[in-house]
Design an enzyme around this catalytic site. Structure first.
Site, PDB file in Angstrom:
ATOM      1  N   HIS A 210      36.387  28.977  73.068  1.00 44.79           N
ATOM      2  CA  HIS A 210      36.280  28.798  71.616  1.00 44.79           C
ATOM      3  C   HIS A 210      36.572  27.344  71.215  1.00 44.79           C
ATOM      4  O   HIS A 210      37.314  27.068  70.270  1.00 44.79           O
ATOM      5  CB  HIS A 210      37.176  29.782  70.867  1.00 44.79           C
TER       6      HIS A 210
ATOM      7  N   ASP B  54      31.445  31.151  76.968  1.00 43.01           N
ATOM      8  CA  ASP B  54      31.743  32.428  76.325  1.00 43.01           C
ATOM      9  C   ASP B  54      30.539  32.804  75.463  1.00 43.01           C
ATOM     10  O   ASP B  54      30.434  32.358  74.335  1.00 43.01           O
ATOM     11  CB  ASP B  54      33.003  32.273  75.482  1.00 43.01           C
TER      12      ASP B  54
ATOM     13  N   GLU C 293      28.017  39.087  69.292  1.00 42.36           N
ATOM     14  CA  GLU C 293      29.331  39.566  69.741  1.00 42.36           C
ATOM     15  C   GLU C 293      30.461  38.886  68.989  1.00 42.36           C
ATOM     16  O   GLU C 293      31.461  39.510  68.634  1.00 42.36           O
ATOM     17  CB  GLU C 293      29.483  39.330  71.248  1.00 42.36           C
TER      18      GLU C 293
END
Length: 360
Positions: free
Chosen positions: A324, A180, A214
């Site tokens: 995450h 990610d 981001e």
């Protein structure tokens, strides 16, 4: 997926790049992909923008993946030599204890481990509740503040997970950190390479963008879009794979290995309906496996469409387990499906098609 590309993504995944400190992955992207672009620009925040002209100057189609990873920043050096930190991005405290990290300083890197009070010394109440991030610290092996200073560690130094990239099941799955969204960046850049190397005609100008920051507020996408001023925006990001234990299909519909996710809704954006339907039609025409999904987070598309005069935007997702955290898992088949769909969209997105997205 050829071995050379997997090897490059391994280096990209393992590179150090928490939000605000993305120079290492940005430089890897620039070194590999700049030869496929006629120009490259860095905006003021640090996002990298490549341009590939097609048969016509417009429409301008911008696709982006973000290269920053969730990480930490040192906020205090305690007298006993332990480091207190704040998070850069969304961490759950349950994923952190006993995980190794890299502390990057002006003089070099140091390995440490995130830890807390030993369980032997916890009260029953402490053992039965999640540890809060404020109660965690980083141990770099020092005994006092002076030893930490001798190592060159200062307040404000960034910290990233230490987690090697691994190929699982003979190449059927990948394990690593920062998927990610470096996997989304890989997709965006590989489409750029395929357009150039394959001599693919496309009726638009393609902007392949690696955005920064981001994870701390979708910041890099806004500044990059200010430079490009796109007519269409496509974010390529991970999607939560809902095939892990304890997750219902209502919480996360997508499953790893079943194709690219076409995101129908997230908390930052409701996609342009006609653009979304166009993406679905192209996937079906090209026999690309896809899934319809909805996510509870946000992506770069949420910031771009809000700050670029409502530019039609959509999100392509790569279903990924355990995002995450220090280690995520995904299927390279889903990565390839996402590449194929984005390439097909660029081949078909001409001025007439894009005007249709704005018609009632």
């Amino acid at each position: 997926m050829d071995d050379e590309l997997v090897s490059f993504f391994s280096r990209l995944s393992e590179s150090f790049g928490p939000s605000g400190f993305e120079s290492e992955p940005i430089n890897l992207i620039k070194e590999r992909y700049s030869i496929f672009s006629e120009s490259s620009i860095r905006d003021g925040l640090g996002s990298l923008i490549f341009k590939k002209s097609g048969e016509t100057e417009g429409p301008k189609v911008m696709a982006a993946g973000h290269v920053d990873e969730i990480g930490f920043i040192i906020v205090s050096i305690e007298d006993n030599g332990f480091l207190k930190f704040e998070t850069l991005g969304g961490w759950a405290s349950t994923t952190l204890p006993a995980q190794r990290v890299i502390v990057r300083t002006k003089r070099g890197d140091h390995v440490g481990v995130i830890t807390s009070k030993p369980p032997h010394l916890m009260t029953p109440e402490e053992r039965n509740k999640p540890i809060e991030i404020k109660d965690l610290f980083i141990d770099v092996g020092a005994k006092n503040k002076d030893q930490v200073k001798e190592m060159g560690i200062r307040i404000g130094d960034p910290v990233a997970p230490l987690a090697p990239f691994e190929v699982l099941r003979g190449g059927k799955a990948w394990l690593g950190k920062a998927f990610d969204d470096r996997v989304g960046t890989l997709v965006v850049m590989e489409v750029l390479r395929n357009l150039k190397e394959g001599g693919v005609n496309h009726p638009n100008t393609y902007y392949a963008v690696a955005t920064v920051q981001e994870e701390v507020g979708l910041r890099g996408a806004e500044t990059a879009a200010d430079v490009v001023n796109p007519d269409v925006f496509i974010a390529v990001d991970v999607d939560i794979a809902g095939d892990s234990p304890g997750i219902t299909s209502a919480e996360a519909p997508a499953k790893m290995g079943e194709g690219v996710s076409i995101i129908t809704w997230d908390r930052s954006m409701i996609p342009n309906f006609k653009l979304r339907e166009f993406v679905i039609e192209v996937a079906e025409e090209e026999n690309i496996p896809y899934q319809l999904s909805a996510v509870r987070g946000g992506t770069d598309a949420g910031r771009v469409h809000l700050h670029s005069k409502g530019v039609p935007s959509v999100v392509l997702g790569i279903p990924t387990r355990h995002i995450h955290s220090h280690s995520s898992i995904l299927s390279p088949d889903d990565v390839e499906a996402t590449m194929k769909l984005l390439l097909a969209l660029i081949r078909k997105m001409d001025s007439k098609v894009v005007r249709g997205f704005q018609e009632l």
